[in-house]
Scaffold this motif. Structure first.
Motif, PDB file in Angstrom:
ATOM      1  N   ALA A   1       1.419  -1.231   0.161  1.00 43.48           N
ATOM      2  CA  ALA A   1       0.674  -0.161  -0.268  1.00 43.48           C
ATOM      3  C   ALA A   1       1.312   1.663  -0.329  1.00 43.48           C
ATOM      4  N   ILE A   2       2.116   1.649   1.055  1.00 50.84           N
ATOM      5  CA  ILE A   2       2.487   2.041   0.680  1.00 50.84           C
ATOM      6  C   ILE A   2       3.614   2.845  -0.258  1.00 50.84           C
ATOM      7  N   ASN A   3       3.799   1.860  -1.176  1.00 47.62           N
ATOM      8  CA  ASN A   3       4.527   1.193  -2.498  1.00 47.62           C
ATOM      9  C   ASN A   3       3.726   1.932  -3.683  1.00 47.62           C
ATOM     10  N   ASP A   4       2.093   1.497  -3.537  1.00 54.94           N
ATOM     11  CA  ASP A   4       1.537   2.402  -4.670  1.00 54.94           C
ATOM     12  C   ASP A   4       0.490   3.049  -5.062  1.00 54.94           C
ATOM     13  N   VAL A   5       1.580   4.293  -5.080  1.00 51.99           N
ATOM     14  CA  VAL A   5       0.838   5.820  -4.201  1.00 51.99           C
ATOM     15  C   VAL A   5      -0.248   5.489  -5.506  1.00 51.99           C
TER      16      VAL A   5
ATOM     17  N   ALA B   1      -2.609   1.796   5.379  1.00 51.01           N
ATOM     18  CA  ALA B   1      -3.584   1.037   5.636  1.00 51.01           C
ATOM     19  C   ALA B   1      -4.604   1.238   4.511  1.00 51.01           C
ATOM     20  N   TYR B   2      -4.524   1.342   3.024  1.00 50.52           N
ATOM     21  CA  TYR B   2      -5.272   1.463   2.357  1.00 50.52           C
ATOM     22  C   TYR B   2      -5.767   0.275   2.516  1.00 50.52           C
ATOM     23  N   PHE B   3      -5.466  -1.395   1.978  1.00 51.29           N
ATOM     24  CA  PHE B   3      -6.326  -1.822   1.767  1.00 51.29           C
ATOM     25  C   PHE B   3      -7.018  -2.967   3.164  1.00 51.29           C
ATOM     26  N   PHE B   4      -6.569  -2.358   4.524  1.00 49.81           N
ATOM     27  CA  PHE B   4      -6.947  -2.523   5.517  1.00 49.81           C
ATOM     28  C   PHE B   4      -8.605  -1.956   5.787  1.00 49.81           C
ATOM     29  N   LYS B   5      -8.205  -0.729   5.492  1.00 51.92           N
ATOM     30  CA  LYS B   5      -9.479  -0.222   5.363  1.00 51.92           C
ATOM     31  C   LYS B   5     -10.553  -0.451   4.845  1.00 51.92           C
ATOM     32  N   ARG B   6     -10.071  -0.686   3.866  1.00 54.21           N
ATOM     33  CA  ARG B   6     -11.722  -0.695   2.655  1.00 54.21           C
ATOM     34  C   ARG B   6     -11.691  -2.257   2.682  1.00 54.21           C
ATOM     35  N   GLN B   7     -11.299  -2.724   3.141  1.00 49.63           N
ATOM     36  CA  GLN B   7     -11.313  -4.360   3.752  1.00 49.63           C
ATOM     37  C   GLN B   7     -12.697  -4.294   5.152  1.00 49.63           C
TER      38      GLN B   7
ATOM     39  N   LYS C   1       7.116 -10.376   2.248  1.00 46.10           N
ATOM     40  CA  LYS C   1       6.171  -8.562   1.317  1.00 46.10           C
ATOM     41  C   LYS C   1       6.715  -7.672   1.001  1.00 46.10           C
ATOM     42  N   HIS C   2       8.427  -7.324   1.747  1.00 46.97           N
ATOM     43  CA  HIS C   2       8.644  -6.349   0.635  1.00 46.97           C
ATOM     44  C   HIS C   2       9.399  -6.591  -0.427  1.00 46.97           C
ATOM     45  N   LEU C   3       7.994  -5.578  -1.208  1.00 48.59           N
ATOM     46  CA  LEU C   3       8.006  -5.990  -2.689  1.00 48.59           C
ATOM     47  C   LEU C   3       8.471  -7.849  -3.549  1.00 48.59           C
ATOM     48  N   PHE C   4       9.296  -8.727  -2.841  1.00 47.63           N
ATOM     49  CA  PHE C   4       9.737  -9.543  -3.463  1.00 47.63           C
ATOM     50  C   PHE C   4       8.329 -10.980  -3.624  1.00 47.63           C
ATOM     51  N   LEU C   5       7.695 -10.953  -2.326  1.00 46.95           N
ATOM     52  CA  LEU C   5       6.952 -12.166  -3.085  1.00 46.95           C
ATOM     53  C   LEU C   5       4.869 -11.274  -3.587  1.00 46.95           C
ATOM     54  N   PRO C   6       4.858 -11.175  -4.927  1.00 51.43           N
ATOM     55  CA  PRO C   6       3.421 -11.170  -5.559  1.00 51.43           C
ATOM     56  C   PRO C   6       1.873 -10.989  -4.783  1.00 51.43           C
ATOM     57  N   GLU C   7       1.218 -10.410  -4.929  1.00 54.87           N
ATOM     58  CA  GLU C   7      -0.087 -10.182  -4.197  1.00 54.87           C
ATOM     59  C   GLU C   7      -0.149 -10.874  -2.666  1.00 54.87           C
ATOM     60  N   PRO C   8       0.530  -9.762  -1.871  1.00 58.17           N
ATOM     61  CA  PRO C   8       0.692 -10.443  -0.178  1.00 58.17           C
ATOM     62  C   PRO C   8      -0.945 -10.436   0.443  1.00 58.17           C
TER      63      PRO C   8
END
Length: 367
Positions: free
Chosen positions: A28-32, A40-46, A250-257
């Motif tokens: 979320a932090i990196n997908d500006v 917390a973008y994904f967490f809030k929406r979920q 999850k630090h941009l190595f694993l896709p779709e974490p």
């Protein structure tokens, strides 16, 4: 209302939200562009969908499940129309070379609607046919094969192999529970497996995934990247895990974490002990769902509860098998954990239907 089933649903939902936040905040932090840097973008929406899902579950539990008979055929027709709409150029939404979404003001996956439509339609048909007709090929096999074939045929071009497996396996088990002739059923299963294998050979992306599945490290920086990173996540967790929030892949190595591979984050951060505990909660929920089905007051309630529980079981097992490398990598959400509003709302609504069945179970007589 069956309190153990209700509590297990809330427990999985709560753990799922915690793990989603841990798995998604780096992404979320990196997908500006999408999140504007909100970790917390994904967490809030979920969280919003989770709250709406709880309301939907409680509302569905109050609804008389016997009236779902009237919605079986219309919902199946609607789901087929939606699946066709996905395939129309310019209408379906494409991501990662897959066209599985529709945007009708709200973006959702019609395949999630189709899964429930299949369960509802099969439960209704099996109840109407009765045990005697279900032993024949004309009634016990042919119409069910036709429905599964239509749904699979519409899911294949998306492509959505995991949904095909879930629809096929759930349908097959429901027909078995409905009392279909075992010989015909085995033949149906063989045809289903043959169809999946045929799709693998016909769809270039599926065949490529099979080859990489056998050895993801052979194409580590190409098609094997996702599978290899998942295995590294699972393996690096050890017995006790690296600690909640301390995962590295999850630090941009694993896709779709935050989505299909959230179970890999669970294994890395909570270790084998944490992963086994999560599996145990899922197992308890599935067993409780089948207990409710066995105690249902009528055949339709039994089939409806058993079908929903079966879909949950198949999807859970399939996701965990993908993450641990037991089956080729394909998109399959982990129920109550993976990010996705459509999936979560449908699951919570279906859980409410199972609770609605439990409300109709007669209380045990006092001795």
């Amino acid at each position: 209302m069956d309190l153990p089933f209700f509590i297990l649903i809330l427990l999985l939902l709560g753990i799922g939200l915690i793990m989603l936040f841990s798995a998604s905040y780096v992404q979320a932090i990196n997908d500006v562009k999408l999140t504007k840097g909100d970790g917390a973008y994904f967490f809030k929406r979920q969280g919003v969908f989770a709250a709406a899902g709880v309301v939907a579950m409680l509302a569905a539990s109050r609804f008389d499940y016997r009236k779902f008979h009237y919605f079986a055929l219309p919902l199946l027709v609607v789901s087929i129309v939606l699946l066709i709409a996905v395939l129309i150029p310019g209408v379906g939404v494409t991501r990662n070379e897959a066209t599985r979404w529709l945007n009708l003001g709200v973006e959702f996956q019609p395949s999630e609607v189709a899964k429930f439509a299949e369960i509802l339609c099969f439960a209704s048909m099996i109840t109407l046919f009765g045990p005697k007709k279900m032993r024949t090929f004309r009634y016990g096999i042919l119409p069910f094969i036709g429905i599964i074939a239509v749904l699979a045929g519409l899911l294949a071009p998306e492509p959505h192999l995991s949904a095909i497996v879930i629809v096929g396996a759930t349908g097959l088990i429901m027909v078995f529970l409905g009392g279909a002739n075992l010989a015909w059923l085995v033949g149906m299963g063989v045809c289903g497996v043959g169809g999946v294998v045929g799709l693998i050979f016909l769809l270039p992306h599926a065949m490529a995934r099979v080859k990489v599945w056998l050895d993801p490290f052979s194409d580590f920086r190409g098609n094997g990247w996702q599978g290899a990173q998942s295995l590294m996540s699972v393996g690096s967790g050890g017995l006790w895990g690296l600690g909640l929030g301390q995962g590295r892949q999850k630090h941009l190595f694993l896709p779709e974490p935050e989505n299909d591979f959230i179970f890999a984050v669970i294994c890395e951060e909570l270790g084998m002990v944490g992963a086994v505990l999560v599996i145990a909660v899922f197992a308890a929920l599935i067993l409780r769902g089948y207990q409710i089905a066995l105690r249902a007051p009528d055949r339709f309630g039994t089939l409806l509860a058993a079908g929903i529980t079966t879909q949950l079981a198949v999807q859970t097992i399939f996701n965990m098998c993908v993450v641990t490398g037991l089956v080729p990598v394909t998109g399959a959400a982990l129920p109550f954990f993976s990010y996705g509003g459509t999936s979560l709302l449908m699951l919570m609504g279906e859980a409410g239907i199972v609770l609605g069945v439990s409300r109709r179970i007669p209380a045990p007589e006092q001795g």
